[in-house]
Each structure stands twice: as structure tokens, then as C-alpha cells.
Write an enzyme that holds these catalytic residues in place. Structure first.
Site, mmCIF file in Angstrom:
data_model
loop_
_atom_site.group_PDB
_atom_site.id
_atom_site.type_symbol
_atom_site.label_atom_id
_atom_site.label_comp_id
_atom_site.label_asym_id
_atom_site.label_seq_id
_atom_site.Cartn_x
_atom_site.Cartn_y
_atom_site.Cartn_z
ATOM 1 N N ASP A 128 0.834 -1.200 0.000
ATOM 2 C CA ASP A 128 0.000 0.000 0.000
ATOM 3 C C ASP A 128 0.870 1.252 0.000
ATOM 4 O O ASP A 128 0.623 2.203 -0.744
ATOM 5 C CB ASP A 128 -0.925 -0.036 1.217
ATOM 6 C CG ASP A 128 -1.806 1.206 1.325
ATOM 7 O OD1 ASP A 128 -2.445 1.555 0.323
ATOM 8 O OD2 ASP A 128 -1.849 1.816 2.401
ATOM 9 N N ASP A 177 -6.794 -6.040 -1.583
ATOM 10 C CA ASP A 177 -5.726 -6.269 -0.609
ATOM 11 C C ASP A 177 -4.601 -7.099 -1.219
ATOM 12 O O ASP A 177 -3.413 -6.827 -0.999
ATOM 13 C CB ASP A 177 -6.273 -6.986 0.625
ATOM 14 C CG ASP A 177 -7.202 -6.114 1.448
ATOM 15 O OD1 ASP A 177 -7.236 -4.894 1.217
ATOM 16 O OD2 ASP A 177 -7.914 -6.664 2.316
ATOM 17 N N GLU A 186 -2.202 -5.227 -3.467
ATOM 18 C CA GLU A 186 -1.214 -4.478 -2.693
ATOM 19 C C GLU A 186 -0.163 -5.401 -2.090
ATOM 20 O O GLU A 186 1.022 -5.059 -2.054
ATOM 21 C CB GLU A 186 -1.911 -3.669 -1.605
ATOM 22 C CG GLU A 186 -2.783 -2.543 -2.150
ATOM 23 C CD GLU A 186 -3.563 -1.804 -1.099
ATOM 24 O OE1 GLU A 186 -4.051 -0.706 -1.395
ATOM 25 O OE2 GLU A 186 -3.689 -2.325 0.032
#
Length: 248
Positions: free
Chosen positions: A67, A136, A139
Site C-alpha cells: 500500500d 488487498d 497491494e
């Protein structure tokens, strides 16, 4: 030289053991050396029976790293591409590029859904959280590429899959304020203002997922999930707008 020999050995060993890695390399467009790292990047916490162990062996830590790298690379690119624009413009454009919705779309394009390891109680086809899981994992993959091959490889991946082919001026001018659009629709019809209700929250404080439902004229019309409540509301509003668009 020793490092290169070790990498070559691991590549031969794991590629022979599991054709999955050949397919993953092809999907990502990057060479994998530490396959254990990517195993972790694609493992959902639900795949571990022990929650404490799951936190260390699932993608959550790699997601945290990826991220930050994604934000940094995209920020650098926008800073260079728009030398005359102020912080607000750059921030808004970056948000569109790295949003959960954008990451989910990229993850779908890469077919990450074919590689994710989930627990027995999560259904890839029916679970509402799958979009969040896919975002998710994108990332976490970025984090894995960074640790495996360095910042140049993770930057190359981001430029190819996140920034590649995007018309940045068009994206900057696109109206993605679905809440505002839904409110304008309600006002034009003489309806009351849409109501947003947090249906549930899941996950630890640093990685909490908000599920928000939107009601129009007292009727459920959409649901959104995101790590921030406002983003979940935007997602719910978008689903509501699609509901009304389908009925024209």
C-alpha cells in the site's frame, strides 16, 4: 554470484513442484525468485486456523508494505506528470488511481482470484468481501515484488498495471462523487435524502472494513465495503445509481 545461484536453484525447484508459479509469473509479467513470499502474499487470514499465526503467515503485512509503495510510486508519477498542479488536484487523482475499486479491477484483470488461498468458510463466488480481498492481494503482491526484486521491479509493475493505458487528464475530470449524484437524483424526484447505515465493521482497528448500506425512499438500494466509511458510502451510492439506471 552465490545469490544468483541460490535464486536459480529455488526457481528450478519450485517451478518443478508447482506449475502454479509459472502461471502466476505469466499473469504478473514479473520473474519470481522467493516463491514462499508470494505464497504468503496470496494467503487470506481465514486460511489459518490460528488467528495469531494467520496474522504472520497471511498477506496482511505485505499488504501494509505494498500500500505504501503503491502510494509512493503513483505520487511520484503524478508529481512529474503535472508540474503545474497543486496538492489538492494530485491527491484527488491519486485517490482515483489507488482506490479499492481501481485495485479490485486490476486484480480481476490479472486473474488473482485463481491464485488466492482462502479458508473453507469464504466463498469466492458469493462472499461480498471478495472485492476487498482482491484489492488487498494486489497491494500484497506489490509488497512481495518489492522485497523479492527491489523497487525498480515494483515500480515497473505499477507503471504497467496501475498507470499503464490510463488517460490521466480524463480521469482527473471524471465525476466519481456518487453520493452527490445520488443526492441530486433524489432531489430531482422529490425524494428524501438517501440514508447511509453502517451494517457492520470487521477486522482489527488498523485494517477495519466498513460495510455500509444505502436506503432511498426507505428501501435498500445498495451496499459498499471499504477501509474508510466515506469510501464505503461512495461504493453503496454507486450501486444504488446502477439500480436506478437498470430500471430506466
Amino acid at each position: 554470484m552465490i545469490r544468483n545461484l541460490t535464486r536459480t536453484f529455488h526457481r528450478i525447484l519450485y517451478r518443478r513442484r508447482n506449475a502454479r508459479w509459472v502461471a502466476l509469473e505469466a499473469a504478473l509479467g514479473t520473474r519470481i525468485y522467493n516463491f514462499t513470499l508470494f505464497d504468503k502474499a496470496l494467503r487470506h487470514p481465514s486460511a489459518e486456523s490460528d488467528r495469531t499465526v494467520g496474522l504472520l503467515r497471511s498477506y496482511e503485512r505485505l499488504e501494509f508494505l505494498g500500500d505504501a509503495i503503491l502510494d509512493a510510486v503513483v505520487t511520484e508519477h503524478l508529481y512529474q506528470e503535472f508540474p503545474d498542479q497543486m496538492e489538492g488536484f494530485l491527491t484527488a487523482l491519486r485517490s482515483k488511481l489507488v482506490s479499492g475499486e481501481a485495485c479490485t479491477k486490476i486484480a480481476h484483470n490479472l486473474r488473482l482470484i485463481d491464485f488466492i488461498e482462502l479458508g473453507p468458510h469464504l466463498d469466492l463466488q458469493n462472499d461480498r468481501k471478495i472485492d476487498s480481498v482482491l484489492a488487498d492481494c494486489l497491494e500484497s503482491i506489490i509488497g512481495a515484488i518489492h522485497l523479492d526484486s527491489g523497487i525498480s521491479s515494483s515500480r515497473k509493475f505499477i507503471h504497467a498495471h496501475v498507470l499503464g493505458g490510463v488517460d490521466l487528464p480524463e480521469l482527473a475530470n471524471r465525476n466519481d462523487n456518487y453520493k452527490s449524484t445520488l443526492q441530486e437524483l433524489a432531489q430531482s424526484k422529490g425524494w428524501k435524502q438517501p440514508m447511509y447505515i453502517v451494517a457492520e465493521t470487521n477486522g482489527p482497528p488498523r485494517n477495519r472494513i466498513f460495510t455500509v448500506d444505502v436506503y432511498v425512499k426507505g428501501h435498500y438500494r445498495g451496499r459498499g465495503q471499504a477501509r474508510k466509511k466515506k469510501k464505503a458510502e461512495q461504493s453503496a451510492a454507486r450501486q444504488a445509481l446502477q439500480f436506478f439506471s437498470d430500471r430506466k
